[in-house]
Design a protein around this motif. Structure first.
Motif, PDB file in Angstrom:
ATOM      1  N   ASP A 132       8.213  18.735 -24.631  1.00 27.32           N
ATOM      2  CA  ASP A 132       9.661  18.889 -24.735  1.00 27.32           C
ATOM      3  C   ASP A 132      10.127  19.291 -26.123  1.00 27.32           C
ATOM      4  OD1 ASP A 132       9.905  18.065 -22.076  1.00 27.32           O
ATOM      5  OD2 ASP A 132       9.812  15.959 -22.685  1.00 27.32           O
ATOM      6  N   VAL A 133       9.191  19.730 -26.983  1.00 29.85           N
ATOM      7  CA  VAL A 133       9.549  20.128 -28.340  1.00 29.85           C
ATOM      8  C   VAL A 133       9.654  21.641 -28.399  1.00 29.85           C
ATOM      9  CG1 VAL A 133       8.907  19.998 -30.769  1.00 29.85           C
ATOM     10  CG2 VAL A 133       8.334  18.128 -29.230  1.00 29.85           C
ATOM     11  N   ASP A 134      10.737  22.153 -28.984  1.00 26.31           N
ATOM     12  CA  ASP A 134      10.904  23.594 -29.105  1.00 26.31           C
ATOM     13  C   ASP A 134       9.804  24.182 -29.965  1.00 26.31           C
ATOM     14  OD1 ASP A 134      13.162  23.508 -27.581  1.00 26.31           O
ATOM     15  OD2 ASP A 134      14.526  23.355 -29.305  1.00 26.31           O
ATOM     16  N   ALA A 135       9.456  25.455 -29.684  1.00 27.03           N
ATOM     17  CA  ALA A 135       8.407  26.117 -30.461  1.00 27.03           C
ATOM     18  C   ALA A 135       8.775  26.207 -31.931  1.00 27.03           C
ATOM     19  CB  ALA A 135       8.150  27.511 -29.884  1.00 27.03           C
ATOM     20  N   ASP A 136      10.074  26.287 -32.247  1.00 23.49           N
ATOM     21  CA  ASP A 136      10.497  26.382 -33.649  1.00 23.49           C
ATOM     22  C   ASP A 136      10.162  25.127 -34.431  1.00 23.49           C
ATOM     23  OD1 ASP A 136      11.444  28.882 -33.260  1.00 23.49           O
ATOM     24  OD2 ASP A 136      13.545  28.301 -33.003  1.00 23.49           O
ATOM     25  N   ASP A 137       9.871  24.034 -33.743  1.00 25.12           N
ATOM     26  CA  ASP A 137       9.539  22.786 -34.413  1.00 25.12           C
ATOM     27  C   ASP A 137       8.030  22.614 -34.580  1.00 25.12           C
ATOM     28  OD1 ASP A 137      12.212  21.141 -32.686  1.00 25.12           O
ATOM     29  OD2 ASP A 137      12.181  21.965 -34.710  1.00 25.12           O
ATOM     30  N   GLY A 138       7.267  23.647 -34.276  1.00 25.05           N
ATOM     31  CA  GLY A 138       5.819  23.548 -34.379  1.00 25.05           C
ATOM     32  C   GLY A 138       5.345  23.506 -35.819  1.00 25.05           C
ATOM     33  N   VAL A 139       4.095  23.100 -35.969  1.00 28.20           N
ATOM     34  CA  VAL A 139       3.441  23.049 -37.276  1.00 28.20           C
ATOM     35  C   VAL A 139       2.485  24.222 -37.384  1.00 28.20           C
ATOM     36  CG1 VAL A 139       1.883  21.721 -38.744  1.00 28.20           C
ATOM     37  CG2 VAL A 139       3.636  20.547 -37.412  1.00 28.20           C
ATOM     38  N   ARG A 140       2.587  24.947 -38.459  1.00 27.14           N
ATOM     39  CA  ARG A 140       1.666  26.066 -38.713  1.00 27.14           C
ATOM     40  C   ARG A 140       0.489  25.537 -39.525  1.00 27.14           C
ATOM     41  NH1 ARG A 140       6.798  28.362 -39.261  1.00 27.14           N
ATOM     42  NH2 ARG A 140       7.209  30.028 -37.751  1.00 27.14           N
ATOM     43  N   ALA A 141      -0.714  25.919 -39.108  1.00 23.54           N
ATOM     44  CA  ALA A 141      -1.912  25.453 -39.798  1.00 23.54           C
ATOM     45  C   ALA A 141      -2.994  26.517 -39.720  1.00 23.54           C
ATOM     46  CB  ALA A 141      -2.406  24.148 -39.183  1.00 23.54           C
ATOM     47  N   ALA A 142      -3.762  26.619 -40.782  1.00 21.39           N
ATOM     48  CA  ALA A 142      -4.931  27.499 -40.816  1.00 21.39           C
ATOM     49  C   ALA A 142      -6.167  26.612 -40.706  1.00 21.39           C
ATOM     50  CB  ALA A 142      -4.955  28.320 -42.091  1.00 21.39           C
ATOM     51  N   LEU A 143      -6.735  26.541 -39.496  1.00 20.87           N
ATOM     52  CA  LEU A 143      -7.834  25.625 -39.220  1.00 20.87           C
ATOM     53  C   LEU A 143      -9.173  26.293 -39.517  1.00 20.87           C
ATOM     54  CD1 LEU A 143      -6.612  24.186 -35.800  1.00 20.87           C
ATOM     55  CD2 LEU A 143      -5.978  23.500 -38.112  1.00 20.87           C
ATOM     56  N   VAL A 144     -10.076  25.551 -40.115  1.00 20.91           N
ATOM     57  CA  VAL A 144     -11.435  26.044 -40.362  1.00 20.91           C
ATOM     58  C   VAL A 144     -12.305  25.610 -39.182  1.00 20.91           C
ATOM     59  CG1 VAL A 144     -13.440  25.971 -41.870  1.00 20.91           C
ATOM     60  CG2 VAL A 144     -11.130  25.922 -42.855  1.00 20.91           C
ATOM     61  N   PRO A 145     -12.758  26.565 -38.355  1.00 21.85           N
ATOM     62  CA  PRO A 145     -13.518  26.177 -37.163  1.00 21.85           C
ATOM     63  C   PRO A 145     -14.960  25.819 -37.508  1.00 21.85           C
ATOM     64  CG  PRO A 145     -13.386  28.553 -37.295  1.00 21.85           C
ATOM     65  CD  PRO A 145     -12.574  28.016 -38.450  1.00 21.85           C
ATOM     66  N   SER A 146     -15.558  24.973 -36.695  1.00 17.24           N
ATOM     67  CA  SER A 146     -17.000  24.789 -36.803  1.00 17.24           C
ATOM     68  C   SER A 146     -17.683  26.017 -36.203  1.00 17.24           C
ATOM     69  CB  SER A 146     -17.436  23.514 -36.080  1.00 17.24           C
ATOM     70  OG  SER A 146     -17.151  23.595 -34.700  1.00 17.24           O
ATOM     71  N   ASP A 147     -18.845  26.353 -36.744  1.00 15.10           N
ATOM     72  CA  ASP A 147     -19.583  27.537 -36.309  1.00 15.10           C
ATOM     73  C   ASP A 147     -21.066  27.155 -36.247  1.00 15.10           C
ATOM     74  OD1 ASP A 147     -20.595  30.032 -35.783  1.00 15.10           O
ATOM     75  OD2 ASP A 147     -19.791  31.007 -37.578  1.00 15.10           O
ATOM     76  N   PRO A 148     -21.445  26.339 -35.247  1.00 21.84           N
ATOM     77  CA  PRO A 148     -22.790  25.750 -35.240  1.00 21.84           C
ATOM     78  C   PRO A 148     -23.916  26.757 -35.088  1.00 21.84           C
ATOM     79  CG  PRO A 148     -21.658  25.313 -33.168  1.00 21.84           C
ATOM     80  CD  PRO A 148     -20.639  25.900 -34.093  1.00 21.84           C
ATOM     81  N   TYR A 149     -23.623  27.952 -34.595  1.00 22.03           N
ATOM     82  CA  TYR A 149     -24.683  28.942 -34.367  1.00 22.03           C
ATOM     83  C   TYR A 149     -24.555  30.149 -35.301  1.00 22.03           C
ATOM     84  CZ  TYR A 149     -24.719  26.077 -30.177  1.00 22.03           C
ATOM     85  OH  TYR A 149     -24.732  25.003 -29.313  1.00 22.03           O
ATOM     86  N   ASP A 150     -23.781  30.011 -36.384  1.00 24.27           N
ATOM     87  CA  ASP A 150     -23.564  31.123 -37.330  1.00 24.27           C
ATOM     88  C   ASP A 150     -23.078  32.376 -36.608  1.00 24.27           C
ATOM     89  OD1 ASP A 150     -24.289  29.649 -39.606  1.00 24.27           O
ATOM     90  OD2 ASP A 150     -26.414  30.068 -39.289  1.00 24.27           O
ATOM     91  N   THR A 151     -22.182  32.173 -35.653  1.00 22.45           N
ATOM     92  CA  THR A 151     -21.707  33.277 -34.820  1.00 22.45           C
ATOM     93  C   THR A 151     -21.029  34.362 -35.638  1.00 22.45           C
ATOM     94  OG1 THR A 151     -21.468  31.856 -32.876  1.00 22.45           O
ATOM     95  CG2 THR A 151     -20.138  33.873 -32.939  1.00 22.45           C
ATOM     96  N   MET A 152     -20.165  33.978 -36.578  1.00 20.82           N
ATOM     97  CA  MET A 152     -19.412  34.981 -37.326  1.00 20.82           C
ATOM     98  C   MET A 152     -20.330  35.852 -38.171  1.00 20.82           C
ATOM     99  SD  MET A 152     -16.548  34.319 -36.037  1.00 20.82           S
ATOM    100  CE  MET A 152     -15.630  35.575 -36.919  1.00 20.82           C
TER     101      MET A 152
END
Length: 298
Positions: A132-152
């Protein structure tokens, strides 16, 4: 203190307090880019992982797995994979809804790789808690993903190897399979065309072509090639005599990668690895038909 100065100080204190209260009220309703929700590449209750399955590689798809490890419902309104090793544009705007304990895999078509760039990656998200929270109230974040298989790193290495190979020569699978004989006496050859670049400094070595789950060399195992290619060399054909890796009707019925040929290559700019070339529809059909005929599965 004189009255005028004391009154002025009191007035100033009132103004400052009002400004502070106003700022707090404004901050409570504005989108948040920092704070206790999002800190140092993390977001409270949300974890992210990147990977590729073996069927995602030829389709050039990156799988981003979002998991709600907290106790509140999360809605991700927007997600973007950002890396200096990839061209921009890997964005998803369709919401991802996660109840506590949920995990969802989102598939992002890969953009072109940027060679010699670090494969450091973030998944930039706009997240809100609850339905029930408007999208304008969202939190912006730059997440560092785990990459267990060195995919990138593997994506970048694979793409940049393909770019180096293409700069040195064109390797082309034939449209059709060349066959002789009939039944279990049938024999087949894949005629691979190699056309060196007209000019340039890059050289290429094709060491061998590896067998697949479906086919291998007539002698068994991989096809040894040992071909060196330099710019300006004449075009040539590499002949790969084919036999079934095993005779099993299920091998054809369940096949996903048996007609993708893995070329082991090395280029003069220091890149090396396996370049996978998929068969076209007609060649794939020919290989299946040859497999069935030689194995007596018809």
């Amino acid at each position: 203190m004189p009255r005028a100065r004391r009154a002025g100080a009191n007035a100033l204190a009132v103004v400052v307090a009002a400004l502070v209260l106003t700022g707090c009220a404004t901050g409570a309703s504005a989108p948040s880019d920092a704070g206790p929700e999002a800190v140092d590449g993390t977001f409270r209750g949300l974890s992210v992982e990147v990977r590729q399955g073996r069927f995602d590689v030829p389709d050039r798809v990156l799988v981003v797995s979002f998991a709600n490890d907290g106790e509140e419902r999360l809605v991700i309104d927007r997600a973007e994979v950002v890396s200096p090793a990839l061209e921009p544009g890997m964005t998803r705007s369709r919401p991802i809804e996660l109840d506590p304990g949920d995990r969802l895999d989102a598939r992002f078509p890969l953009t072109a790789s940027v060679c010699d760039a670090a494969p450091d990656t973030t998944v930039d998200v706009l997240v809100r808690r609850g339905p029930d929270v408007d999208a304008d109230d969202g939190v912006r974040a730059a997440l560092v993903p785990s990459d267990p298989y060195d995919t990138m790193a593997r994506i970048n290495d694979r793409d940049c190897l393909a770019d180096s190979v293409a700069a040195a020569a064109s390797i082309v699978l034939p449209d059709r399979l060349r066959t002789t004989g009939e039944g279990t006496d049938a024999r087949a050859v894949i005629d691979v065309g190699v056309e060196p670049a007209a000019s340039g400094d890059l050289a290429l070595e094709i060491t061998q072509v590896l067998g697949t789950t479906l086919i291998g060399s007539e002698a068994g195992g991989a096809w040894p090639v040992g071909l060196d290619v330099a710019a300006g060399d004449p075009a040539t054909t590499v002949e790969l005599p084919v036999r079934p890796a095993r005779c099993d009707a299920h091998a054809i019925a369940d096949d996903k990668r048996g007609t993708i040929l893995p070329f082991e290559v090395r280029t003069s700019d220091g890149r090396s690895g396996v370049l996978e070339l998929p068969s076209g529809d007609a060649l794939k059909a020919d290989l299946y038909a040859y497999y069935a005929e030689r194995c007596g599965l018809d």
